[in-house]
Design a protein around this motif. Structure first.
Motif, PDB file in Angstrom:
ATOM      1  N   THR A   1      59.757 -18.034  47.461  1.00  0.00           N
ATOM      2  CA  THR A   1      60.366 -19.302  47.889  1.00  0.00           C
ATOM      3  C   THR A   1      60.698 -20.160  46.683  1.00  0.00           C
ATOM      4  OG1 THR A   1      59.147 -19.244  49.981  1.00  0.00           O
ATOM      5  CG2 THR A   1      60.036 -21.364  49.291  1.00  0.00           C
ATOM      6  N   LEU A   2      59.769 -20.231  45.710  1.00  0.00           N
ATOM      7  CA  LEU A   2      60.039 -20.972  44.469  1.00  0.00           C
ATOM      8  C   LEU A   2      61.243 -20.373  43.753  1.00  0.00           C
ATOM      9  CD1 LEU A   2      59.486 -22.896  42.125  1.00  0.00           C
ATOM     10  CD2 LEU A   2      57.720 -21.302  41.319  1.00  0.00           C
ATOM     11  N   ALA A   3      61.312 -19.042  43.700  1.00  0.00           N
ATOM     12  CA  ALA A   3      62.440 -18.390  43.023  1.00  0.00           C
ATOM     13  C   ALA A   3      63.761 -18.747  43.698  1.00  0.00           C
ATOM     14  CB  ALA A   3      62.235 -16.881  43.008  1.00  0.00           C
ATOM     15  N   LYS A   4      63.793 -18.731  45.029  1.00  0.00           N
ATOM     16  CA  LYS A   4      65.030 -19.055  45.743  1.00  0.00           C
ATOM     17  C   LYS A   4      65.405 -20.521  45.570  1.00  0.00           C
ATOM     18  CE  LYS A   4      64.678 -15.349  49.166  1.00  0.00           C
ATOM     19  NZ  LYS A   4      64.461 -14.987  50.587  1.00  0.00           N
ATOM     20  N   LEU A   5      64.438 -21.384  45.423  1.00  0.00           N
ATOM     21  CA  LEU A   5      64.731 -22.793  45.112  1.00  0.00           C
ATOM     22  C   LEU A   5      65.328 -22.914  43.717  1.00  0.00           C
ATOM     23  CD1 LEU A   5      61.541 -24.512  46.589  1.00  0.00           C
ATOM     24  CD2 LEU A   5      63.892 -24.949  47.324  1.00  0.00           C
ATOM     25  N   LEU A   6      64.730 -22.201  42.754  1.00  0.00           N
ATOM     26  CA  LEU A   6      65.226 -22.259  41.372  1.00  0.00           C
ATOM     27  C   LEU A   6      66.640 -21.709  41.267  1.00  0.00           C
ATOM     28  CD1 LEU A   6      62.050 -21.145  39.362  1.00  0.00           C
ATOM     29  CD2 LEU A   6      63.157 -23.387  39.264  1.00  0.00           C
ATOM     30  N   LEU A   7      66.951 -20.685  42.070  1.00  0.00           N
ATOM     31  CA  LEU A   7      68.284 -20.071  42.025  1.00  0.00           C
ATOM     32  C   LEU A   7      69.311 -20.848  42.841  1.00  0.00           C
ATOM     33  CD1 LEU A   7      66.601 -17.753  40.807  1.00  0.00           C
ATOM     34  CD2 LEU A   7      68.034 -16.158  42.073  1.00  0.00           C
ATOM     35  N   GLY A   8      68.878 -21.911  43.526  1.00  0.00           N
ATOM     36  CA  GLY A   8      69.806 -22.693  44.341  1.00  0.00           C
ATOM     37  C   GLY A   8      70.147 -22.055  45.662  1.00  0.00           C
ATOM     38  N   LEU A   9      69.388 -21.031  46.081  1.00  0.00           N
ATOM     39  CA  LEU A   9      69.646 -20.365  47.354  1.00  0.00           C
ATOM     40  C   LEU A   9      69.064 -21.153  48.521  1.00  0.00           C
ATOM     41  CD1 LEU A   9      68.958 -16.674  46.281  1.00  0.00           C
ATOM     42  CD2 LEU A   9      71.176 -17.753  46.672  1.00  0.00           C
ATOM     43  N   TYR A  10      67.963 -21.844  48.293  1.00  0.00           N
ATOM     44  CA  TYR A  10      67.384 -22.752  49.268  1.00  0.00           C
ATOM     45  C   TYR A  10      67.650 -24.178  48.821  1.00  0.00           C
ATOM     46  CZ  TYR A  10      64.547 -19.146  51.643  1.00  0.00           C
ATOM     47  OH  TYR A  10      64.116 -18.062  52.369  1.00  0.00           O
ATOM     48  N   LYS A  11      68.019 -25.007  49.774  1.00  0.00           N
ATOM     49  CA  LYS A  11      68.199 -26.418  49.482  1.00  0.00           C
ATOM     50  C   LYS A  11      66.871 -27.141  49.666  1.00  0.00           C
ATOM     51  CE  LYS A  11      71.215 -30.315  50.648  1.00  0.00           C
ATOM     52  NZ  LYS A  11      72.328 -30.763  51.527  1.00  0.00           N
ATOM     53  N   PRO A  12      66.415 -27.888  48.669  1.00  0.00           N
ATOM     54  CA  PRO A  12      65.107 -28.539  48.794  1.00  0.00           C
ATOM     55  C   PRO A  12      65.107 -29.615  49.871  1.00  0.00           C
ATOM     56  CG  PRO A  12      66.240 -29.283  46.809  1.00  0.00           C
ATOM     57  CD  PRO A  12      67.052 -28.155  47.371  1.00  0.00           C
ATOM     58  N   ASP A  13      63.946 -29.771  50.519  1.00  0.00           N
ATOM     59  CA  ASP A  13      63.786 -30.836  51.508  1.00  0.00           C
ATOM     60  C   ASP A  13      63.494 -32.169  50.843  1.00  0.00           C
ATOM     61  OD1 ASP A  13      64.145 -29.052  53.622  1.00  0.00           O
ATOM     62  OD2 ASP A  13      62.032 -28.479  53.599  1.00  0.00           O
ATOM     63  N   GLY A  14      62.907 -32.121  49.664  1.00  0.00           N
ATOM     64  CA  GLY A  14      62.589 -33.345  48.937  1.00  0.00           C
ATOM     65  C   GLY A  14      62.583 -33.084  47.444  1.00  0.00           C
ATOM     66  N   GLY A  15      62.643 -34.156  46.655  1.00  0.00           N
ATOM     67  CA  GLY A  15      62.700 -34.008  45.213  1.00  0.00           C
ATOM     68  C   GLY A  15      64.073 -33.597  44.734  1.00  0.00           C
ATOM     69  N   SER A  16      64.145 -33.167  43.475  1.00  0.00           N
ATOM     70  CA  SER A  16      65.436 -32.843  42.862  1.00  0.00           C
ATOM     71  C   SER A  16      65.315 -31.603  41.993  1.00  0.00           C
ATOM     72  CB  SER A  16      65.936 -34.009  42.001  1.00  0.00           C
ATOM     73  OG  SER A  16      66.081 -35.185  42.760  1.00  0.00           O
ATOM     74  N   LEU A  17      66.417 -30.855  41.932  1.00  0.00           N
ATOM     75  CA  LEU A  17      66.573 -29.756  40.984  1.00  0.00           C
ATOM     76  C   LEU A  17      67.648 -30.192  40.002  1.00  0.00           C
ATOM     77  CD1 LEU A  17      65.725 -26.830  40.311  1.00  0.00           C
ATOM     78  CD2 LEU A  17      67.620 -26.045  41.736  1.00  0.00           C
ATOM     79  N   LEU A  18      67.282 -30.256  38.731  1.00  0.00           N
ATOM     80  CA  LEU A  18      68.183 -30.814  37.730  1.00  0.00           C
ATOM     81  C   LEU A  18      68.609 -29.752  36.732  1.00  0.00           C
ATOM     82  CD1 LEU A  18      65.718 -33.054  38.386  1.00  0.00           C
ATOM     83  CD2 LEU A  18      67.184 -34.475  36.936  1.00  0.00           C
ATOM     84  N   LEU A  19      69.870 -29.750  36.399  1.00  0.00           N
ATOM     85  CA  LEU A  19      70.415 -28.906  35.334  1.00  0.00           C
ATOM     86  C   LEU A  19      70.830 -29.815  34.193  1.00  0.00           C
ATOM     87  CD1 LEU A  19      71.458 -26.176  34.237  1.00  0.00           C
ATOM     88  CD2 LEU A  19      73.632 -26.651  35.398  1.00  0.00           C
ATOM     89  N   ASP A  20      70.162 -29.647  33.059  1.00  0.00           N
ATOM     90  CA  ASP A  20      70.418 -30.502  31.889  1.00  0.00           C
ATOM     91  C   ASP A  20      70.320 -31.981  32.247  1.00  0.00           C
ATOM     92  OD1 ASP A  20      70.838 -28.225  30.381  1.00  0.00           O
ATOM     93  OD2 ASP A  20      72.995 -28.208  30.730  1.00  0.00           O
ATOM     94  N   GLY A  21      69.322 -32.300  33.076  1.00  0.00           N
ATOM     95  CA  GLY A  21      69.057 -33.694  33.419  1.00  0.00           C
ATOM     96  C   GLY A  21      69.890 -34.254  34.548  1.00  0.00           C
ATOM     97  N   ARG A  22      70.830 -33.460  35.082  1.00  0.00           N
ATOM     98  CA  ARG A  22      71.694 -33.943  36.160  1.00  0.00           C
ATOM     99  C   ARG A  22      71.301 -33.265  37.464  1.00  0.00           C
ATOM    100  NH1 ARG A  22      75.187 -33.096  31.894  1.00  0.00           N
ATOM    101  NH2 ARG A  22      75.817 -31.063  32.735  1.00  0.00           N
ATOM    102  N   PRO A  23      70.998 -34.038  38.510  1.00  0.00           N
ATOM    103  CA  PRO A  23      70.604 -33.449  39.795  1.00  0.00           C
ATOM    104  C   PRO A  23      71.748 -32.627  40.388  1.00  0.00           C
ATOM    105  CG  PRO A  23      70.050 -35.794  39.717  1.00  0.00           C
ATOM    106  CD  PRO A  23      70.929 -35.518  38.534  1.00  0.00           C
ATOM    107  N   LEU A  24      71.396 -31.509  41.011  1.00  0.00           N
ATOM    108  CA  LEU A  24      72.399 -30.694  41.699  1.00  0.00           C
ATOM    109  C   LEU A  24      72.841 -31.376  42.978  1.00  0.00           C
ATOM    110  CD1 LEU A  24      71.093 -27.017  41.463  1.00  0.00           C
ATOM    111  CD2 LEU A  24      72.710 -28.188  39.975  1.00  0.00           C
TER     112      LEU A  24
END
Length: 562
Positions: free
Chosen positions: A376-399
């Protein structure tokens, strides 16, 4: 039903309109033909030349209009199936991965095969439905033209017959809907029959039990279908009975109550009787079309239940190419949370909040027990799952939804439940063919697999060998970040050693970031960093050497001895 018709007519509306118009004109011409024939019969002596000429025109025009309508229907039927499958394929690719996983392959396959074909059949029946409706409507107008009492009497009988039909059709629809629900189970059992063929052959009781379930399912489906068709047949028979009853009233009862002189009554009754008999086939055509539209309405409802309409792109003919980011500096999980729900919605598993940062050139092992949240963590990191809360950032910019697709192009993966595509044209241009052959030799697959026109010659291999082919695909994709989910689990000791001691270091030396989900603790010393998951939380995130020394002393001792 109106929603279904709007849905069907959204495809090639111009051509469908022409086909429907041809059906309407054919129906109108049929009605006028009845009037012409009755007019000719009612004439004393020979019919006039104008009536005969009009009869010849209609006789020639009717086949031409039917040919036009039939050719258009044949073209539309094949085109609609193609168009629907392509559009649904695009919609499915836009459907969030977790929703797609929750639906399951059985429902998706049933939708892409049975339901699309049912919708196409309903569309093909639309012009015929229009033609028969026009004939029936024109026939009643002509009956009223002959005499109001005849028209009213015929209308009353028809309303009674249609009411009976609607009641029976409602019961039939319930049977059809229950039968349609069995389709998903059929696909599930057929997949088990093919994928579990070895297990079924090795265990007689299991095979007998499987055939018993398949028999019960088939019997239940057959029962529902028979009862549905029986209700429609009953309604059709009642309709025919009412039709002949109305004809009997027309011939034996109405003449005594019509205010017509003896010279008028015979041609009026002859025309009315001929019209009623002529309407029998169009009415039967209407009733036969209703089951098709009833099943199409169920298929359309199934389409809506899948939620695919929400991801419909009105102009999806060519997807806009997504560019891979040229470089990246960091990927950060900031208070990232996600809840993974089962399809039955009675249980849920949550991960997070997670706080992690990935950098280029790292070799990271994701470890932990089964069900701890690694994949599940891997799929979150790969952008396959959309997070329910918090942020995934690429170079400081939220996806965002607009940038997530581009972000995914950073990754190549081989999941534990990977799928292997035999056609490599999209990832193996001609200049890479020699490199691909070298990879096949290095993975010791060149004796079994060859590239023919950039297509793998066979996929009939062991699971471990298929995983090596998946690794070949990942090599050819040449992305900045790699994920391997239990890749070495199906490899022999030699290739397991090659994977950890040669392949992973080479990828790291090439500047790749590599995420490895693994249980092979004897190789934990290879990692730059170890992240352990436990019950959806990060238990620790430490440099590889530190993690081995603190939590895996047996591995540290083995390394020291070596």
């Amino acid at each position: 039903m109106l929603r279904l018709l709007r849905f069907l007519f959204s495809y090639a509306p111009a051509l469908i309109s022409v086909a429907v118009l041809a059906g309407l004109l054919t129906g109108a011409a049929n009605t006028l033909l009845i009037a012409l024939v009755n007019h000719g019969i009612s004439k004393t002596g020979r019919a006039d030349g104008q009536t005969a000429l009009m009869f010849v025109v209609f006789c020639l025009g009717l086949p031409l209009m039917r040919i036009l309508s039939q050719v258009l229907l044949t073209y539309l039927s094949s085109r609609i199936v193609f168009d629907l499958r392509m559009k649904l394929g695009r919609r499915l690719l836009r459907l969030p991965l977790e929703e797609l996983e929750a639906k399951g392959p059985n429902r998706i396959l049933s939708l892409l095969t049975h339901d699309i074909q049912t919708l196409s059949m309903a569309l093909s029946a639309s012009p015929v439905l229009c033609m028969n409706s026009t004939i029936v409507l024109g026939g009643f107008i002509y009956l009223f033209y002959l005499h109001v009492a005849i028209g009213l009497g015929s209308l009353v009988f028809t309303v009674i017959g249609m009411s009976i039909y609607v009641i029976a059709a409602g019961k039939a629809n319930h049977c059809f809907e229950a039968a349609r629900a069995h389709k998903d189970h059929f696909f599930k059992e057929f997949r088990a029959l093919t994928l579990g063929a070895k297990e079924l052959r090795l265990h007689q009781n299991k095979s007998r039990s499987f055939l018993g379930r398949l028999k019960d399912l088939s019997a239940s489906y057959q029962h529902k279908r028979i009862w549905g068709e029986a209700h429609f047949a009953l309604a059709g028979s009642m309709g025919q009975f009412i039709l002949f009853s109305s004809l009997g009233c027309l011939i034996f009862i109405l003449p005594a109550h019509l205010s017509l002189n003896s010279g008028q009554i015979q041609p009026v009754l002859a025309g009315a009787a001929m019209t009623v008999l002529y309407l029998a086939m169009p009415l039967e055509g209407l009733t036969n079309a209703l089951p098709v539209f009833a099943q199409a309405a169920i298929s359309h409802q199934r389409l809506g239940e899948l939620g695919i309409d929400r991801y419909y792109d009105p102009e999806p003919e060519v997807d806009t190419p997504v560019a891979t980011p040229e470089s990246w500096g960091s990927i950060e999980c900031r208070d990232l949370t996600h809840t993974h729900r089962n399809p039955d919605r009675d249980r849920a598993f949550s991960v997070g909040p997670l706080n992690l940062t990935l950098h280029p050139g790292e070799l990271i092992f994701l470890v932990g027990g089964n069900g701890s949240g690694k994949t599940t963590l891997a799929k979150l990191l790969l952008g396959l799952y959309k997070p329910d809360g918090g942020s995934l950032l690429l170079d400081g910019r939220p996806l965002s939804d607009d940038t997530r697709s581009s972000y995914r192009q950073l990754f190549s993966s081989v999941f534990a439940d990977f799928f292997l595509f035999e056609n490599l044209t999209d990832i193996c241009p001609p200049e890479k063919e020699e490199r691909a052959e070298d990879y096949l030799a290095r993975l010791q697959l060149n004796q079994k697999v060859h590239l023919k026109n950039r297509t793998l010659s066979t996929l009939d291999l062991s699971t471990g060998q298929r995983k090596r082919l998946a690794l070949l695909s990942a090599y050819l994709e040449d992305r900045p970040i790699y994920l391997f989910d239990e890749w070495a689990a199906d490899q022999d000791p030699l290739f397991k050693e090659i994977f950890y001691s040669a392949i992973l270091p080479e990828l790291k030396a090439a500047g790749k970031t590599v995420l490895v989900i693994t249980h092979d603790d004897q190789y934990y010393g290879c990692a730059d960093r170890i992240i352990k998951m436990d019950y959806g939380q990060v238990a620790f995130d430490l440099p590889g050497a530190t993690a081995v020394e603190q939590f895996y002393p047996h591995v540290a001792q083995s390394l020291a001895t070596a």
